[in-house]
Design an enzyme around this catalytic site. Structure first.
Site, PDB file in Angstrom:
ATOM      1  N   ILE A 132       3.787   4.054  -1.200  1.00  0.00           N
ATOM      2  CA  ILE A 132       4.067   4.748  -2.464  1.00  0.00           C
ATOM      3  C   ILE A 132       5.521   5.214  -2.496  1.00  0.00           C
ATOM      4  CG2 ILE A 132       1.685   5.546  -2.771  1.00  0.00           C
ATOM      5  CD1 ILE A 132       2.639   8.295  -1.637  1.00  0.00           C
ATOM      6  N   HIS A 148      -1.468   1.468  -4.234  1.00  0.00           N
ATOM      7  CA  HIS A 148      -1.816   2.885  -4.109  1.00  0.00           C
ATOM      8  C   HIS A 148      -0.951   3.775  -5.011  1.00  0.00           C
ATOM      9  CE1 HIS A 148      -3.850   2.039   0.040  1.00  0.00           C
ATOM     10  NE2 HIS A 148      -4.588   1.685  -0.977  1.00  0.00           N
ATOM     11  N   CYS A 203      -0.847  14.384 -16.490  1.00  0.00           N
ATOM     12  CA  CYS A 203      -1.534  15.662 -16.668  1.00  0.00           C
ATOM     13  C   CYS A 203      -3.037  15.438 -16.529  1.00  0.00           C
ATOM     14  CB  CYS A 203      -1.214  16.217 -18.058  1.00  0.00           C
ATOM     15  SG  CYS A 203      -2.208  17.653 -18.499  1.00  0.00           S
ATOM     16  N   GLN A 227       0.845  -1.194   0.000  1.00  0.00           N
ATOM     17  CA  GLN A 227       0.000   0.000   0.000  1.00  0.00           C
ATOM     18  C   GLN A 227       0.888   1.254   0.000  1.00  0.00           C
ATOM     19  OE1 GLN A 227      -1.820  -1.695   3.675  1.00  0.00           O
ATOM     20  NE2 GLN A 227      -3.696  -0.854   2.850  1.00  0.00           N
TER      21      GLN A 227
HETATM   22 ZN    ZN Z   1      -1.144  18.087 -20.555  1.00  0.00          ZN
END
Ligand code: ZN
Length: 267
Positions: free
Chosen positions: A106, A122, A130, A104
């Protein structure tokens, strides 16, 4: 059972397993100095409630507040080093016992310790996407500047970049979740290390494993609701317990080998 007996029993289960899986959570990285951001005692709740700033809705409305909150955490993660628990799991993989880590976390510390198969439920901070054009970019080139000045990173199209971590209110990455569930159904031993299993649906994975016949070991500071499903439960710091467990596996392996050698017929 004494601690020593529990460690010996857990080592025996590892030695007997054919497909062992580890499931790790925040408690696996707290010995590396990374706070558990779900815990109000972590200090990360002092100014902001992570449930509010680290949700996908808050990110879309006000990415600056998210980035202000996450900045010290990112700085801590970059400066953290894998602890003895990470190294012990990497060694168990190297020895052929541990097939995969489902985490879990990161923070990339399993990979930095040398673990090769890691399923990150996760997400991770290696890349960002983006939110306007969905272009994915590596985080590395912009991370130092972000730590320095805290400016919100933007895509070349002008959209805000969101790190590839799963925020509150977001679905888990379906491909990773499916792989993790497949591993849970397939494994014959699951080691839960440093997770209280309170966050669903990730926390359901060890239950899935035992429902499909796996044995379970729990190593966690606090008791968990899953403890009653496990064959061995050790309430302690993973950074203390996992190296002992590794040592016990190595020791029984040596004993086993010397036993084989001493009983092998002379040719
Ligand atoms: Zn973009």
């Amino acid at each position: 059972m004494s601690l020593q007996e529990k460690v010996a029993r857990a080592a025996q289960l590892i030695r007997q397993s054919h497909h062992m899986v580890a499931f790790t959570g925040a408690g696996h990285s707290t010995p590396s100095g990374i706070p558990d951001f779900r815990s109000p005692e972590s200090g990360l709740w002092e100014k902001y409630n992570p449930m509010l700033v680290a949700s996908v809705w808050a990110f879309r409305l006000d990415p600056k507040t998210f980035y202000d909150w996450v900045r010290p955490l990112v700085d801590t993660m970059l400066n953290a080093a894998p602890n003895p628990a990470h190294l012990a799991l990497a060694e168990l993989e190297e020895m052929g016992y541990l097939k995969v880590i489902i985490t879990q976390n990161i923070d990339n510390l399993h990979q930095r310790a040398g673990s090769r198969r890691v399923l990150e439920l996760h997400g991770h901070m290696r890349e960002a996407t983006c939110i306007r054009c969905y272009k994915q970019v590596p985080v590395d080139p912009m991370i130092e500047q972000f730590i320095r000045d805290g400016r919100v990173p933007h895509c070349e199209c002008g959209g805000v970049l969101k790190p590839d971590v799963i925020l509150f209110g977001e679905q888990l990455p379906i491909r990773v979740l499916n792989q993790a569930m497949e591993e849970a159904r397939r494994c014959d031993l699951i080691l839960v290390a440093g997770s209280s299993l309170e966050v669903a649906p990730a926390g359901d994975i060890p239950y899935l494993a035992v429902e499909h016949g796996a044995r379970a070991i729990v190593v966690n500071i606090q008791p968990t609701a899953f403890d009653c499903r496990a064959e061995v439960v050790i309430h302690g710091d993973v950074a203390d317990v996992l190296p002992c467990l590794l040592e016990a596996v190595l020791r029984t392996e040596e004993d086993g080998n010397s036993f084989c050698r001493s009983t092998a017929p002379a040719i």
